[in-house]
Design an enzyme around this catalytic site. Structure first.
Site, PDB file in Angstrom:
ATOM      1  N   ARG A  47      47.368  40.045  38.906  1.00 25.49           N
ATOM      2  CA  ARG A  47      48.045  38.756  39.028  1.00 25.49           C
ATOM      3  C   ARG A  47      47.146  37.797  39.804  1.00 25.49           C
ATOM      4  O   ARG A  47      46.479  38.193  40.759  1.00 25.49           O
ATOM      5  CB  ARG A  47      49.375  38.892  39.781  1.00 25.49           C
ATOM      6  CG  ARG A  47      50.314  39.929  39.202  1.00 25.49           C
ATOM      7  CD  ARG A  47      51.679  39.357  38.930  1.00 25.49           C
ATOM      8  NE  ARG A  47      51.648  38.456  37.800  1.00 25.49           N
ATOM      9  CZ  ARG A  47      51.571  38.870  36.534  1.00 25.49           C
ATOM     10  NH1 ARG A  47      51.514  40.122  36.226  1.00 25.49           N
ATOM     11  NH2 ARG A  47      51.542  37.985  35.561  1.00 25.49           N
TER      12      ARG A  47
ATOM     13  N   SER B 242      43.618  54.388  38.900  1.00 24.37           N
ATOM     14  CA  SER B 242      42.577  55.392  39.172  1.00 24.37           C
ATOM     15  C   SER B 242      41.824  55.076  40.465  1.00 24.37           C
ATOM     16  O   SER B 242      41.414  55.998  41.185  1.00 24.37           O
ATOM     17  CB  SER B 242      41.616  55.533  37.990  1.00 24.37           C
ATOM     18  OG  SER B 242      40.803  54.392  37.855  1.00 24.37           O
TER      19      SER B 242
ATOM     20  N   GLU C 131      33.045  52.693  40.537  1.00 24.94           N
ATOM     21  CA  GLU C 131      34.119  52.094  41.345  1.00 24.94           C
ATOM     22  C   GLU C 131      34.793  53.160  42.216  1.00 24.94           C
ATOM     23  O   GLU C 131      35.157  52.901  43.361  1.00 24.94           O
ATOM     24  CB  GLU C 131      35.178  51.443  40.444  1.00 24.94           C
ATOM     25  CG  GLU C 131      34.715  50.204  39.715  1.00 24.94           C
ATOM     26  CD  GLU C 131      35.831  49.556  38.898  1.00 24.94           C
ATOM     27  OE1 GLU C 131      36.966  49.454  39.394  1.00 24.94           O
ATOM     28  OE2 GLU C 131      35.570  49.150  37.746  1.00 24.94           O
TER      29      GLU C 131
ATOM     30  N   GLU D 218      39.706  31.597  45.736  1.00 27.38           N
ATOM     31  CA  GLU D 218      39.245  31.487  44.351  1.00 27.38           C
ATOM     32  C   GLU D 218      39.321  32.856  43.678  1.00 27.38           C
ATOM     33  O   GLU D 218      38.988  33.874  44.299  1.00 27.38           O
ATOM     34  CB  GLU D 218      37.782  31.028  44.371  1.00 27.38           C
ATOM     35  CG  GLU D 218      37.472  29.920  43.388  1.00 27.38           C
ATOM     36  CD  GLU D 218      35.995  29.570  43.464  1.00 27.38           C
ATOM     37  OE1 GLU D 218      35.338  29.603  42.438  1.00 27.38           O
ATOM     38  OE2 GLU D 218      35.524  29.298  44.593  1.00 27.38           O
ATOM     39  N   LEU D 219      39.719  32.885  42.414  1.00 26.94           N
ATOM     40  CA  LEU D 219      39.912  34.137  41.681  1.00 26.94           C
ATOM     41  C   LEU D 219      38.649  35.005  41.711  1.00 26.94           C
ATOM     42  O   LEU D 219      37.563  34.536  41.377  1.00 26.94           O
ATOM     43  CB  LEU D 219      40.279  33.815  40.220  1.00 26.94           C
ATOM     44  CG  LEU D 219      40.428  35.019  39.290  1.00 26.94           C
ATOM     45  CD1 LEU D 219      41.640  35.851  39.674  1.00 26.94           C
ATOM     46  CD2 LEU D 219      40.520  34.576  37.842  1.00 26.94           C
ATOM     47  N   ASP D 220      38.827  36.279  42.093  1.00 24.28           N
ATOM     48  CA  ASP D 220      37.735  37.254  42.113  1.00 24.28           C
ATOM     49  C   ASP D 220      36.551  36.799  42.971  1.00 24.28           C
ATOM     50  O   ASP D 220      35.394  37.128  42.669  1.00 24.28           O
ATOM     51  CB  ASP D 220      37.256  37.585  40.682  1.00 24.28           C
ATOM     52  CG  ASP D 220      38.322  38.320  39.885  1.00 24.28           C
ATOM     53  OD1 ASP D 220      39.081  39.098  40.482  1.00 24.28           O
ATOM     54  OD2 ASP D 220      38.410  38.079  38.667  1.00 24.28           O
TER      55      ASP D 220
ATOM     56  N   HIS E 138      36.387  44.347  41.703  1.00 26.74           N
ATOM     57  CA  HIS E 138      36.249  43.621  40.437  1.00 26.74           C
ATOM     58  C   HIS E 138      35.113  44.262  39.644  1.00 26.74           C
ATOM     59  O   HIS E 138      34.051  44.549  40.205  1.00 26.74           O
ATOM     60  CB  HIS E 138      35.961  42.144  40.706  1.00 26.74           C
ATOM     61  CG  HIS E 138      35.856  41.346  39.449  1.00 26.74           C
ATOM     62  ND1 HIS E 138      36.950  41.024  38.681  1.00 26.74           N
ATOM     63  CD2 HIS E 138      34.771  40.860  38.790  1.00 26.74           C
ATOM     64  CE1 HIS E 138      36.553  40.355  37.616  1.00 26.74           C
ATOM     65  NE2 HIS E 138      35.241  40.242  37.665  1.00 26.74           N
TER      66      HIS E 138
HETATM   67  C1  GAR Z   1      39.339  48.432  37.540  1.00 24.88           C
HETATM   68  O1  GAR Z   1      38.249  48.512  36.664  1.00 24.88           O
HETATM   69  C2  GAR Z   1      39.217  47.221  38.439  1.00 24.88           C
HETATM   70  O2  GAR Z   1      37.895  46.943  38.790  1.00 24.88           O
HETATM   71  C3  GAR Z   1      39.801  46.143  37.573  1.00 24.88           C
HETATM   72  O3  GAR Z   1      40.907  46.737  36.958  1.00 24.88           O
HETATM   73  C4  GAR Z   1      40.635  48.127  36.782  1.00 24.88           C
HETATM   74  C5  GAR Z   1      41.800  48.908  37.333  1.00 24.88           C
HETATM   75  O4  GAR Z   1      41.686  50.279  37.029  1.00 24.88           O
HETATM   76  N1  GAR Z   1      40.163  44.978  38.352  1.00 24.88           N
HETATM   77  C6  GAR Z   1      40.028  43.722  37.938  1.00 24.88           C
HETATM   78  O5  GAR Z   1      39.633  43.435  36.823  1.00 24.88           O
HETATM   79  C7  GAR Z   1      40.392  42.659  38.958  1.00 24.88           C
HETATM   80  N2  GAR Z   1      39.952  41.367  38.538  1.00 24.88           N
HETATM   81  P1  GAR Z   1      42.586  51.344  37.800  1.00 24.88           P
HETATM   82  O6  GAR Z   1      44.038  50.872  37.674  1.00 24.88           O
HETATM   83  O7  GAR Z   1      42.363  52.625  37.046  1.00 24.88           O
HETATM   84  O8  GAR Z   1      42.130  51.406  39.223  1.00 24.88           O
END
Ligand code: GAR
Length: 213
Positions: free
Chosen positions: A91, A13, A174, A143-145, A109
């Site tokens: 990943r 999305s 977002e 570092e992660l995130d 994030h």
């Molecule tokens: C989103 O909420 C994004 O912030 C999160 O995954 C979702 C993806 O949604 N990302 C993380 O958690 C990264 N650590 P989408 O596929 O609908 O864009």
């Protein structure tokens, strides 16, 4: 014209929100390819519907992270992108991969970093009893995130919020935050000063901090 490669693992999305903004606002950029780490990622179909090329580098086909990342890097580099956008790409990336795209890889994030890196951010935010929650776009560091923060979107946690309601409200934010941040990158308006991000020539109403309901 800047070239962007978007990496996804799921529904895509955020990728769709970026693709729509890019088209509607006529950015000097194109999404050269959407690359998923699994063939079942729903966002692949959404990309194709919008006429965007797709590719899959299936992580299950590799027995080491290094092998997967080498294949992923060659799928990305084929398009010689100016920017790599991680949009729900789930990943953990090794140092060599991160360094390869240093200063040209963004991630979103779903928390106000540095709070709650990793998984289940909304549940953990509720458990911690925070009053403010949100999402962060940052340059990807080792570092992660983590990595220099480009922009953040914040909202007030409501007394009746559960994980799903909070996640839905953060996701809506977002979809406003990530396109704005990618656009700034494409326009060459993001710079690093002392490892912190500066937005140059902010236009009226433009801010690195977005407030939502
Ligand atoms: C989103 O909420 C994004 O912030 C999160 O995954 C979702 C993806 O949604 N990302 C993380 O958690 C990264 N650590 P989408 O596929 O609908 O864009």
């Amino acid at each position: 014209m800047k070239s962007i490669v978007v990496l996804i693992s799921g529904r895509g999305s955020n990728m769709t929100a970026i693709a729509q903004a890019l088209r509607d606002e006529r950015w000097p950029a194109r999404i050269a390819c959407v690359v998923a780490d699994r063939p079942g990622a729903a966002g692949l179909a959404r990309a194709r519907e919008q006429g965007i090329d797709t590719d899959v580098v299936d992580f299950r086909a590799f027995d080491s992270r290094a092998g997967f990342e080498a294949a992923l890097a060659s799928a990305i580099d084929r398009h010689a992108p100016d920017l790599v956008v991680l949009a729900g790409f789930l990943r953990i990336l090794g140092d060599a991969f991160v360094d390869r795209y240093a200063h040209r890889m963004l991630n979103i994030h779903p928390s106000l970093l540095p709070a709650f890196p990793g998984l289940h951010t909304h549940r953990r935010a509720l458990e911690a009893g925070v009053a403010v929650h949100g999402a962060t776009v940052h340059l990807v560091g080792r570092e992660l995130d983590m990595g220099p923060i480009v922009a953040q979107a914040a909202l007030a946690v409501r007394p009746d919020d559960d994980e799903d309601r909070l996640a839905a409200r953060v996701l809506a934010l977002e979809h406003r935050l990530y396109p704005a941040a990618v656009r700034w990158f494409v326009e060459g308006r993001l710079a690093l000063q002392d490892a912190r991000v500066v937005l140059s020539e902010p236009r009226p109403g433009e801010t690195r901090c977005l407030w939502g309901g």
